[in-house]
Write a protein that holds these residues in place. Sequence first.
Motif, mmCIF file in Angstrom:
data_model
loop_
_atom_site.group_PDB
_atom_site.id
_atom_site.type_symbol
_atom_site.label_atom_id
_atom_site.label_comp_id
_atom_site.label_asym_id
_atom_site.label_seq_id
_atom_site.Cartn_x
_atom_site.Cartn_y
_atom_site.Cartn_z
ATOM 1 N N TYR A 218 0.840 -1.206 0.000
ATOM 2 C CA TYR A 218 0.000 0.000 0.000
ATOM 3 C C TYR A 218 0.872 1.253 0.000
ATOM 4 O O TYR A 218 0.583 2.236 -0.680
ATOM 5 C CB TYR A 218 -0.932 -0.025 1.206
ATOM 6 N N ARG A 220 3.868 1.562 -1.294
ATOM 7 C CA ARG A 220 4.373 1.740 -2.661
ATOM 8 C C ARG A 220 3.298 2.341 -3.568
ATOM 9 O O ARG A 220 3.575 3.223 -4.381
ATOM 10 C CB ARG A 220 4.863 0.398 -3.219
ATOM 11 N N HIS A 221 2.068 1.863 -3.400
ATOM 12 C CA HIS A 221 0.955 2.381 -4.194
ATOM 13 C C HIS A 221 0.761 3.879 -3.944
ATOM 14 O O HIS A 221 0.600 4.662 -4.895
ATOM 15 C CB HIS A 221 -0.316 1.604 -3.844
ATOM 16 N N LEU A 222 0.784 4.288 -2.673
ATOM 17 C CA LEU A 222 0.586 5.699 -2.338
ATOM 18 C C LEU A 222 1.717 6.553 -2.879
ATOM 19 O O LEU A 222 1.495 7.667 -3.377
ATOM 20 C CB LEU A 222 0.486 5.875 -0.822
ATOM 21 N N GLN A 223 2.945 6.043 -2.804
ATOM 22 C CA GLN A 223 4.090 6.844 -3.261
ATOM 23 C C GLN A 223 4.117 6.980 -4.777
ATOM 24 O O GLN A 223 4.663 7.954 -5.301
ATOM 25 C CB GLN A 223 5.384 6.220 -2.730
ATOM 26 N N GLN A 224 3.543 6.016 -5.476
ATOM 27 C CA GLN A 224 3.413 6.140 -6.926
ATOM 28 C C GLN A 224 2.283 7.097 -7.310
ATOM 29 O O GLN A 224 2.331 7.749 -8.355
ATOM 30 C CB GLN A 224 3.161 4.764 -7.549
ATOM 31 N N ARG A 225 1.287 7.176 -6.437
ATOM 32 C CA ARG A 225 0.082 7.955 -6.731
ATOM 33 C C ARG A 225 0.220 9.419 -6.336
ATOM 34 O O ARG A 225 -0.363 10.302 -6.972
ATOM 35 C CB ARG A 225 -1.095 7.293 -5.984
ATOM 36 N N TYR A 226 0.961 9.698 -5.264
ATOM 37 C CA TYR A 226 1.059 11.061 -4.724
ATOM 38 C C TYR A 226 2.516 11.514 -4.706
ATOM 39 O O TYR A 226 3.401 10.774 -4.249
ATOM 40 C CB TYR A 226 0.485 11.135 -3.309
ATOM 41 N N HIS A 227 2.735 12.752 -5.148
ATOM 42 C CA HIS A 227 4.095 13.284 -5.219
ATOM 43 C C HIS A 227 4.029 14.803 -5.111
ATOM 44 O O HIS A 227 3.253 15.442 -5.801
ATOM 45 C CB HIS A 227 4.746 12.879 -6.554
ATOM 46 N N GLY A 235 6.989 12.158 -1.243
ATOM 47 C CA GLY A 235 5.766 11.368 -1.153
ATOM 48 C C GLY A 235 5.373 11.078 0.277
ATOM 49 O O GLY A 235 6.084 11.428 1.224
ATOM 50 N N MET A 268 -4.213 14.526 0.248
ATOM 51 C CA MET A 268 -4.622 13.220 0.775
ATOM 52 C C MET A 268 -5.478 13.444 2.022
ATOM 53 O O MET A 268 -5.296 14.414 2.747
ATOM 54 C CB MET A 268 -3.394 12.379 1.116
ATOM 55 N N GLU A 276 -9.361 2.828 3.074
ATOM 56 C CA GLU A 276 -8.631 1.972 2.139
ATOM 57 C C GLU A 276 -7.855 0.889 2.880
ATOM 58 O O GLU A 276 -7.804 -0.275 2.430
ATOM 59 C CB GLU A 276 -7.694 2.820 1.280
#
Length: 382
Positions: A218, A220-227, A235, A268, A276
Amino acid sequence: MPLPKLFSQLQQLVASPSVSSYSDKWDMPNRPVIELLATWLDELGFQTEIMEVPGGGGRKCNLIATLGTGPGGLVLAGHTDTVPYDDFQWQSDPFTLTEKDNRWFGLGATDMKGFFPIAIEAARAFADTPLKQPLIILATADEESSMSGAHALAELGHPKARYAVIGEPTGLVPIRMHKGIMMEKVSIEGLAGHSSNPALGNNALESMHQVMSELMNYRRHLQQRYHNPGFTIPGPTLNLGCIHGGDNPNRICGHCELQFDLRAIPGMDNDELRQEIDTRLQAIATDTGVKISRETLFGGVPAYEEPANSALVQAAERLTGNSASSVAFATEAPFIQSLGMETIVMGPGHIDQAHQPNEYIPTEQIKPAVETLKGLIRQFCL
């Protein structure tokens, strides 16, 4: 009673212990500090209001001190509590303000009792000047633990002003955004049994292994999604902080608990993140047959951002000569901002001196801090 000088004020504030903590062993009232500030601000002509924080039993209070009237105005805000301390690691008494090497040492000297005498010194210059908009000095309870003081103000919708400076230690760099924080606990109830036959139980530790893997996925998912490139770490972060489980090598683990924090960036929402996470945890519970529950350890702090072109940000940059920046630690800024004010975080001292033995405020920053606050008062109150 004449108003004490700046050093004497901080001396008295440091000498009044006001630790806030989730541990009853450490937690203390902040009311004596609030009453001390109210006495000094009364002397300057401020109208002072001491507000008991709900659930604090009269021990925990906020202070709203107002000079002048009007629909706008400037708030100078800070918290009156400190973290716990390791007295054996201090080179001086943490409750005795000590001057050495152009530094004032004491618990809370920089985080952040030191801001109040500086704000009062700045206000003193305008005590006999008619203000077109009010100057408000705001002191809160329990920022270092539950943030109950800031929550109470947000729920009350008070005070009202147009601009607010929260004097956390930033080296007089205006801070216009910071990450949020949420702290959560995941508990797993499995079934204990004799380790010689795994079929006799349901291992909570093994299910927690899946939970930890899912939380890291999760992350990794957040860091790919938010920057957000405005942060040193651009992130969100998620830290697996501590874990406890089981009681013996030859027993199937029946219970396991994990505590973690998640620091969101602006854009966020903490409640959406919890939802989530709950969805992901429920899928593991269904798959493994264990009971999984999540508990919020404290209400959390939202991520915060003030636009770079706001009048307050630009004024602070002009007065300090420092460009606005960001920090990873959380403050009361989003709660104050929710009251409708342009809000920045800016104060003397450095955050790397906070929460550790031999905390100090550098004396070289005191006069510039006073002058910066005077400049803000001139612009937004006169």
